[in-house]
Design a protein around this motif. Structure first.
Motif, PDB file in Angstrom:
ATOM      1  N   SER A  45       0.690  -1.108   0.077  1.00 13.75           N
ATOM      2  CA  SER A  45      -0.053   0.058   0.051  1.00 13.75           C
ATOM      3  C   SER A  45       0.970   1.137  -0.026  1.00 13.75           C
ATOM      4  O   SER A  45       0.427   2.186  -0.709  1.00 13.75           O
ATOM      5  CB  SER A  45      -0.973   0.153   1.102  1.00 13.75           C
ATOM      6  OG  SER A  45      -1.928  -0.944   1.156  1.00 13.75           O
ATOM      7  N   GLN A  89      -7.318   0.558  -1.041  1.00 11.18           N
ATOM      8  CA  GLN A  89      -7.441  -0.792  -0.222  1.00 11.18           C
ATOM      9  C   GLN A  89      -8.477  -0.504   0.957  1.00 11.18           C
ATOM     10  O   GLN A  89      -9.436  -1.258   1.034  1.00 11.18           O
ATOM     11  CB  GLN A  89      -6.150  -0.941   0.759  1.00 11.18           C
ATOM     12  CG  GLN A  89      -6.343  -2.348   1.406  1.00 11.18           C
ATOM     13  CD  GLN A  89      -5.171  -2.708   2.109  1.00 11.18           C
ATOM     14  OE1 GLN A  89      -4.122  -2.182   1.996  1.00 11.18           O
ATOM     15  NE2 GLN A  89      -5.370  -3.814   3.063  1.00 11.18           N
ATOM     16  N   ASP A 174      -5.225  -1.727  -5.246  1.00  3.49           N
ATOM     17  CA  ASP A 174      -4.779  -2.212  -4.327  1.00  3.49           C
ATOM     18  C   ASP A 174      -5.834  -3.148  -3.372  1.00  3.49           C
ATOM     19  O   ASP A 174      -6.730  -2.702  -2.800  1.00  3.49           O
ATOM     20  CB  ASP A 174      -4.325  -0.955  -2.914  1.00  3.49           C
ATOM     21  CG  ASP A 174      -3.386  -1.317  -1.897  1.00  3.49           C
ATOM     22  OD1 ASP A 174      -3.252  -2.617  -1.629  1.00  3.49           O
ATOM     23  OD2 ASP A 174      -3.179  -0.538  -0.964  1.00  3.49           O
ATOM     24  N   GLU A 175      -5.701  -4.212  -3.425  1.00  3.27           N
ATOM     25  CA  GLU A 175      -6.516  -5.292  -2.762  1.00  3.27           C
ATOM     26  C   GLU A 175      -7.795  -5.085  -3.136  1.00  3.27           C
ATOM     27  O   GLU A 175      -8.678  -4.970  -2.168  1.00  3.27           O
ATOM     28  CB  GLU A 175      -6.238  -5.138  -1.091  1.00  3.27           C
ATOM     29  CG  GLU A 175      -4.850  -5.813  -0.944  1.00  3.27           C
ATOM     30  CD  GLU A 175      -4.788  -6.290   0.579  1.00  3.27           C
ATOM     31  OE1 GLU A 175      -5.807  -6.572   1.199  1.00  3.27           O
ATOM     32  OE2 GLU A 175      -3.803  -6.184   1.022  1.00  3.27           O
TER      33      GLU A 175
HETATM   34 MG   LIG Z   1      -1.962  -2.785   2.057  1.00  4.84          MG
END
Ligand SMILES: [Mg+2]
Ligand SMILES: Nc1ncnc2c1ncn2[C@@H]1O[C@H](COP(=O)(O)OP(=O)(O)OP(=O)(O)O)[C@@H](O)[C@H]1O
Lengths: 253, 441
Positions: A45, A89, A174-175
């Motif tokens: 991240s 995220q 991000d994720e």
């Molecule tokens: Mg992360």
């Protein structure tokens, strides 16, 4: 390799008094999809935030070139207008700022940067409706506050919706897959796949090989302790799924 | 005690005021104008009272009327418009014929009306023929008393029982405060079960710094419903003071929504009494300060009748070097069994040299009460800001959006929609969302 969209060289970055990125290098070519995997806290991240220009991150060494330009000297809003998109995220809730308003303002900011006129209100709504259909999102989400009260999965879909409307050159996700149910994973993957194009690049941060069955990556990287410690093709993800990270991070230590 | 402006003393000593008004003014001066040492006046910009010419502005001539006409907003659908210029009702700019129950009061009739609509002992306004109120709240009434001594006339609205009306009262200040002052006065009485939508605006014309000391006294009868929207959008050099006193009877519902974004300095005093059983009050206020503006509000609610209910929400933004303050004082009297009071006061500091103060106060004399309050002063949320920037939104717009978002839960209650849109435009301008004014909605 095709012409690079993103080229990171020996990047070091500090946040909160910690050196989190520790000499990271990565090249992403046009038309490519890269996946970044790695243990919790390894700096994935942080890398995404540094690329997007979040305040509070100090770059202590290295360079980032985006389409031939020094990315690090651009303000976050300039990076966005130049076609960089970060799917968070943890997407931020902004009660009181209308979701569709944000979409439109973001699109117009990018268009202005490209010397295009503001988007026609009708066309805009038509495009948004089409993308929402693809993301299987109810139109009621448009009139709500940005991510306000959205469930975890709804927030992620909303990120992808924004991405589809903005059509970025470089998407950092991000994720985006975490918190999605099985059907939503397919929906989101389909959304991401529609963006795949020769002039674009996508970087996916993920913990799960499962996502990569839907969005097949050209390259897979392992980020550990602030640097890329191994790169490979999609088989690397399968191997990680089987063996975990120890065999790599142990070797890197 | 602040130094009393010479010119006010000259008025008290001279022959220009009728004798009862003169003696009221003398009493006000003897008691003293509010000072920073008075509990509820600490954040007000009281130097605005110094060096003012308190002499009432003359009845507006053609030029003042023309100026006033030039700033009137588009008519508000369904609302009859009444325009008061420099404290004088202006029929030329108002709805014709006058709506039912509306009249102008001057001279003896004015004095009589003051007595007739006098709220309870708690907030008994002074009248030229009555002595000053005594007691703890008295200094909070001083500017109301000053208005009683100096207002040339008052606009009276008396709605008969069961009637239904929608009125817009526009107060325009055209005079330079160094020369003359505006002392507008409004007296409103809502009969039993009457319903009124009242929109009150304060606007400035011309760029002279006007000085206003407005006074509104409202009496809301049993079962009546009042929806009162107050917009203070005076010019950047104006000095504004206002007092609103309300007495609400059995089962009535009063909903106030105010937006104060104008003037160099503004002080709003509200003294509200829920006298009847089950009277309910909603007080929603938004204040926006920028540059070196000072915006201060004091709202005191007396819950006197059983089951009296108040919900109060304040959202203030202090940008630049401005100061924004809100002091909400809730009193629950012995007789107010089962009363409830809910306060949500929030301020946003949006300038490194800005100042914001929110102060909830509760004073309870009975056990059976439900009371809650929350008060916060915060800054713009950096995560939210970064999220907007990461979508390509420029900083100025991002900040304007976040400020808008901060007041939105209160501001979005403005009705009708046409009025809300006008307010949103005014706020967008104030928040400097010049890039895309219409987009904020
Ligand atoms: Mg992360
Ligand atoms: N503001 C901060 N202050 C202090 N430490 C920080 C800060 N931000 C990140 N870190 C630390 O930097 C490291 C990397 O964090 P980062 O969020 O980049 O990890 P990640 O790889 O994304 O992990 P995950 O898989 O859990 O999302 C962590 O140890 C984290 O605690």
């Amino acid at each position: 390799m095709s012409a690079p969209i993103l080229s990171i060289r020996d990047l070091r970055a500090r946040v909160g008094g910690r050196d989190v990125l520790d000499g990271l290098s990565l090249d992403v070519g046009a038309g490519e999809v890269h996946a970044i995997m790695g243990p919790n806290g390894s700096g994935k991240s942080t890398l995404a935030y540094v690329l997007a220009g979040r305040p509070g991150y100090e770059i202590t060494a290295g360079s980032v070139t985006y389409r031939g330009e020094d990315l690090l000297k651009l303000e976050p809003e300039e990076r966005a207008r130049a076609g960089l998109f970060l799917g968070f995220q943890y997407p931020v809730e902004i009660p009181g700022v209308n979701n569709v308003y944000l979409l439109k303002a973001a699109l117009n900011a990018a268009r202005k940067h490209q010397g295009l006129p503001e988007v026609d209100a009708f066309e805009f709504l038509a495009v948004v409706r089409e993308k929402m259909k693809l993301m299987q999102m109810d139109e009621a989400f448009l009139s709500r506050g940005v991510n306000e009260g959205f469930s975890g999965g709804e927030k992620k879909r909303n990120e992808i919706l924004q991405m589809l409307v903005l059509e970025p050159t470089l998407a950092l996700l991000d994720e985006t897959d975490s918190g999605l149910d099985i059907d939503a994973l397919k929906v989101v993957s389909r959304g991401v796949n529609t963006l795949r194009a020769p002039q674009r690049a996508i970087v996916l941060v993920t913990h799960y090989q499962r996502l990569l069955e839907h969005i097949v990556p050209d390259r897979v990287h392992v980020l550990a302790r602030g640097r890329i410690v191994r790169s490979g093709d999609r088989d690397l993800a399968l191997e990680l799924e089987r063996r975990g990270y120890d065999w790599i991070t142990g070797a890197a230590a | 005690m602040s130094t009393v402006p010479v010119r006010l003393e000259e008025l008290a000593a001279g022959e220009s005021l009728a004798p009862p008004r003169r003696s009221l003014l003398q009493a006000v001066l003897a008691a003293g104008l509010p000072s920073a040492r008075d509990e509820n006046w600490r954040y007000a910009y009281l130097r605005a009272l110094d060096r003012q010419a308190f002499a009432p502005a003359a009845r507006p001539g053609a030029e003042a009327q023309r100026l006033a006409a030039s700033v009137l907003p588009a008519p508000l659908e369904g609302h009859a418009r009444l325009v008061v210029v420099d404290g004088w009702f202006c029929p030329e700019l108002s709805n014709e014929p006058l709506p039912q129950g509306v009249s102008r009061l001057a001279g003896a009739a004015l004095d009589a009306a003051w007595v007739a609509t006098a709220p309870s002992a708690a907030y008994a306004p002074a009248t030229p023929s009555r002595p000053l109120a005594a007691g703890p709240a008295s200094v909070d009434l001083r500017l109301s008393q000053l208005n009683a001594a100096l207002a040339p006339e008052a606009l009276a609205i008396e709605l008969p029982p069961g009637s239904d009306a929608a009125l817009e009262v526009v107060f325009v200040a055209t005079q330079d405060g160094a020369v003359a002052a505006s002392h507008p006065a409004l007296r409103l009485r809502l009969g039993e079960s009457a319903a009124l939508s009242l929109v009150e605006r304060h606007l400035g014309a011309g760029d002279a710094g006007s000085f206003t000391n407005a006074d509104l006294q409202l009496e809301v009868g049993r079962g009546a419903r009042l929806r009162h929207t107050r917009l203070q959008l005076l010019g950047p050099r104006a000095r504004h003071f206002e007092t609103l006193a309300l007495r609400a009877g059995d089962g009535c519902e009063c909903e106030f929504l105010s937006l104060a974004a104008g003037a160099q300095s503004a002080r709003s005093t509200a003294l509200l009494e829920l006298a009847g059983r089950e009277a309910s009050l909603q007080w929603n206020a938004v204040a926006l300060g920028d540059r070196t503006q000072v915006n201060d509000a004091f709202v005191r609610v007396e819950h006197a009748g059983p089951g009296a209910r108040t919900r109060q929400a304040f959202r203030g933004i202090a940008a630049g070097r401005s100061r924004v303050a809100f002091n909400g004082h809730m009193v629950v009297r012995e007789g107010a069994l089962g009363a409830s009071s809910d306060q949500s006061l929030k301020a946003l500091l949006a300038g490194s040299e800005a100042e914001a103060d929110v102060r909830p106060q509760l004073e309870i004399y009975v056990d059976d009460v439900r009371a809650s309050h929350g008060a916060t002063v915060g800054k713009l949320d950096e995560q939210m800001r970064f999220y907007l920037l990461s979508r390509g939104i420029d900083r100025e717009t991002a900040d304007a959006l976040l400020k808008w978002a901060f007041v939105e839960d209160v501001a979005s209650r403005i009705a009708p929609a046409a009025l809300r849109h006008q307010v949103e435009d005014a706020m967008a301008t104030q928040l400097r969302a010049v890039v895309d004014v219409g987009g904020i909605r």
